[in-house]
Write a protein that holds these residues in place. Structure first.
Motif, PDB file in Angstrom:
ATOM      1  N   TRP A 144     -10.465  13.871  -2.315  1.00 51.87           N
ATOM      2  CA  TRP A 144      -9.376  12.923  -2.555  1.00 51.87           C
ATOM      3  C   TRP A 144      -9.390  11.804  -1.514  1.00 51.87           C
ATOM      4  O   TRP A 144      -9.213  10.633  -1.844  1.00 51.87           O
ATOM      5  N   ILE A 145      -9.612  12.158  -0.260  1.00 54.20           N
ATOM      6  CA  ILE A 145      -9.667  11.150   0.798  1.00 54.20           C
ATOM      7  C   ILE A 145     -10.820  10.182   0.548  1.00 54.20           C
ATOM      8  O   ILE A 145     -10.653   8.964   0.685  1.00 54.20           O
TER       9      ILE A 145
ATOM     10  N   LYS B 219       0.822  -1.205   0.000  1.00 58.15           N
ATOM     11  CA  LYS B 219       0.000   0.000   0.000  1.00 58.15           C
ATOM     12  C   LYS B 219       0.862   1.264   0.000  1.00 58.15           C
ATOM     13  O   LYS B 219       1.966   1.277   0.528  1.00 58.15           O
ATOM     14  N   THR B 220       0.292   2.311  -0.560  1.00 50.60           N
ATOM     15  CA  THR B 220       0.887   3.639  -0.471  1.00 50.60           C
ATOM     16  C   THR B 220       0.304   4.319   0.749  1.00 50.60           C
ATOM     17  O   THR B 220      -0.918   4.377   0.914  1.00 50.60           O
ATOM     18  N   LEU B 221       1.168   4.827   1.605  1.00 50.30           N
ATOM     19  CA  LEU B 221       0.735   5.585   2.771  1.00 50.30           C
ATOM     20  C   LEU B 221       0.509   7.031   2.336  1.00 50.30           C
ATOM     21  O   LEU B 221       1.418   7.671   1.805  1.00 50.30           O
ATOM     22  N   VAL B 222      -0.705   7.516   2.533  1.00 48.93           N
ATOM     23  CA  VAL B 222      -1.025   8.905   2.217  1.00 48.93           C
ATOM     24  C   VAL B 222      -1.267   9.616   3.540  1.00 48.93           C
ATOM     25  O   VAL B 222      -2.254   9.347   4.227  1.00 48.93           O
ATOM     26  N   ILE B 223      -0.329  10.473   3.892  1.00 51.45           N
ATOM     27  CA  ILE B 223      -0.431  11.243   5.132  1.00 51.45           C
ATOM     28  C   ILE B 223      -1.082  12.575   4.772  1.00 51.45           C
ATOM     29  O   ILE B 223      -0.495  13.391   4.056  1.00 51.45           O
ATOM     30  N   VAL B 224      -2.297  12.755   5.244  1.00 51.74           N
ATOM     31  CA  VAL B 224      -3.070  13.955   4.933  1.00 51.74           C
ATOM     32  C   VAL B 224      -2.873  14.960   6.064  1.00 51.74           C
ATOM     33  O   VAL B 224      -3.090  14.629   7.231  1.00 51.74           O
ATOM     34  N   ILE B 225      -2.477  16.164   5.687  1.00 58.14           N
ATOM     35  CA  ILE B 225      -2.258  17.209   6.675  1.00 58.14           C
ATOM     36  C   ILE B 225      -3.112  18.410   6.285  1.00 58.14           C
ATOM     37  O   ILE B 225      -2.678  19.280   5.534  1.00 58.14           O
ATOM     38  N   HIS B 226      -4.338  18.396   6.757  1.00 58.56           N
ATOM     39  CA  HIS B 226      -5.270  19.496   6.470  1.00 58.56           C
ATOM     40  C   HIS B 226      -5.922  19.919   7.776  1.00 58.56           C
ATOM     41  O   HIS B 226      -6.613  19.116   8.413  1.00 58.56           O
ATOM     42  N   PRO B 227      -5.718  21.171   8.201  1.00 56.54           N
ATOM     43  CA  PRO B 227      -6.225  21.605   9.499  1.00 56.54           C
ATOM     44  C   PRO B 227      -7.747  21.760   9.591  1.00 56.54           C
ATOM     45  O   PRO B 227      -8.288  21.856  10.689  1.00 56.54           O
ATOM     46  N   ASP B 228      -8.429  21.748   8.455  1.00 54.39           N
ATOM     47  CA  ASP B 228      -9.890  21.923   8.473  1.00 54.39           C
ATOM     48  C   ASP B 228     -10.511  21.084   7.362  1.00 54.39           C
ATOM     49  O   ASP B 228     -11.138  21.605   6.443  1.00 54.39           O
TER      50      ASP B 228
ATOM     51  N   ARG C  10      -5.045  -0.579  -1.656  1.00 51.91           N
ATOM     52  CA  ARG C  10      -3.989   0.165  -2.349  1.00 51.91           C
ATOM     53  C   ARG C  10      -3.447   1.353  -1.556  1.00 51.91           C
ATOM     54  O   ARG C  10      -2.282   1.727  -1.730  1.00 51.91           O
ATOM     55  N   TYR C  11      -4.299   1.960  -0.703  1.00 53.03           N
ATOM     56  CA  TYR C  11      -3.904   3.185  -0.008  1.00 53.03           C
ATOM     57  C   TYR C  11      -4.244   3.108   1.471  1.00 53.03           C
ATOM     58  O   TYR C  11      -5.345   2.702   1.843  1.00 53.03           O
ATOM     59  N   ALA C  12      -3.308   3.523   2.293  1.00 51.58           N
ATOM     60  CA  ALA C  12      -3.543   3.691   3.729  1.00 51.58           C
ATOM     61  C   ALA C  12      -3.592   5.193   3.983  1.00 51.58           C
ATOM     62  O   ALA C  12      -2.590   5.890   3.794  1.00 51.58           O
ATOM     63  N   VAL C  13      -4.751   5.702   4.356  1.00 53.97           N
ATOM     64  CA  VAL C  13      -4.932   7.142   4.582  1.00 53.97           C
ATOM     65  C   VAL C  13      -4.759   7.425   6.067  1.00 53.97           C
ATOM     66  O   VAL C  13      -5.415   6.804   6.910  1.00 53.97           O
ATOM     67  N   HIS C  14      -3.872   8.352   6.355  1.00 56.01           N
ATOM     68  CA  HIS C  14      -3.541   8.721   7.736  1.00 56.01           C
ATOM     69  C   HIS C  14      -3.690  10.236   7.863  1.00 56.01           C
ATOM     70  O   HIS C  14      -2.881  10.983   7.317  1.00 56.01           O
ATOM     71  N   GLN C  15      -4.738  10.671   8.544  1.00 54.40           N
ATOM     72  CA  GLN C  15      -5.024  12.104   8.669  1.00 54.40           C
ATOM     73  C   GLN C  15      -4.444  12.635   9.979  1.00 54.40           C
ATOM     74  O   GLN C  15      -4.972  12.364  11.058  1.00 54.40           O
TER      75      GLN C  15
ATOM     76  N   LYS D 142     -11.924   4.306  -1.006  1.00 52.02           N
ATOM     77  CA  LYS D 142     -12.592   3.271  -1.796  1.00 52.02           C
ATOM     78  C   LYS D 142     -11.649   2.110  -2.133  1.00 52.02           C
ATOM     79  O   LYS D 142     -12.092   1.058  -2.585  1.00 52.02           O
ATOM     80  N   TYR D 143     -10.343   2.325  -1.936  1.00 53.76           N
ATOM     81  CA  TYR D 143      -9.331   1.347  -2.316  1.00 53.76           C
ATOM     82  C   TYR D 143      -8.411   1.031  -1.128  1.00 53.76           C
ATOM     83  O   TYR D 143      -7.202   1.299  -1.173  1.00 53.76           O
ATOM     84  N   PRO D 144      -8.953   0.451  -0.054  1.00 53.42           N
ATOM     85  CA  PRO D 144      -8.125   0.201   1.135  1.00 53.42           C
ATOM     86  C   PRO D 144      -6.996  -0.807   0.898  1.00 53.42           C
ATOM     87  O   PRO D 144      -6.041  -0.849   1.675  1.00 53.42           O
TER      88      PRO D 144
END
Length: 176
Positions: free
Chosen positions: A21-22, A2-11, A31-36, A27-29
């Motif tokens: 995008w998140i 998986k690709t780790l996508v580190i999301v850094i959005h304060p709001d 392929r992608y690990a989303v970390h907010q 929808k593709y767990p």
């Protein structure tokens, strides 16, 4: 892996494009690990060990954030300062834990692309403005890759404009 996508959005709740995008990535767990970061750390107190272990578990890492004030959100800078530390990420006796990991940025920008050039109002290209990220990741021996940028969110935040970005972003991630 998986690709780790580190999301850094304060709001993120008031974000149009980063939130979209998140939604798509989720929808593709497989392929992608989303970390907010702001969701995990609303108090902005990072768990350094947990962040380092998460990085160690992935070979491809994308930092997704809105670009404003010609920089990143403050929690991303804090992440860089506190997670990429001497002895872990760099240093004479370091294991260089980020070595050879493919690292990229995914940036949403309010200003149109034409605004970022030497003859325009902002005088610099986004490549030049993001050079500190490139240098930081190269310093820890990561494999820094070209960024993904989606421009014009300040004046083009229509659903159609946002949807146009989704397949482009997924193609970028898959090519990483």
């Amino acid at each position: 892996m998986k690709t780790l996508v580190i999301v850094i959005h304060p709001d993120i709740q008031h974000s149009a494009i980063n939130r979209r995008w998140i939604e798509e990535l989720n929808k593709y767990p497989d392929r992608y690990a989303v970390h907010q970061l702001y969701e995990v750390y609303p108090d902005e107190k990072l768990n350094i060990t947990a962040e380092q272990k998460l990085v160690e578990q992935h070979d491809k890492i994308v930092f997704q954030f809105p670009y404003y004030w010609f920089n990143c959100p403050p929690l991303f800078k804090k992440w860089l300062d506190e997670v990429m530390i001497y002895g872990w990420a760099y240093g004479r006796q370091s294991d260089f834990k980020m070595s050879d990991k493919r690292i990229a940025l995914a940036i949403s920008l309010g200003i149109d692309e034409q605004g970022y050039n030497h003859s325009a109002l902002y005088k610099y290209t986004v490549e030049e403005l993001t050079r500190p990220f490139e240098l930081s990741f190269e310093y820890v021996k990561a494999d820094y890759r070209p960024f993904f940028a989606y421009y014009g969110m300040e004046h083009n935040a229509s659903d159609e404009w946002i949807e146009k970005s989704v397949p482009q972003y997924l193609a970028f991630l898959d090519a990483l």
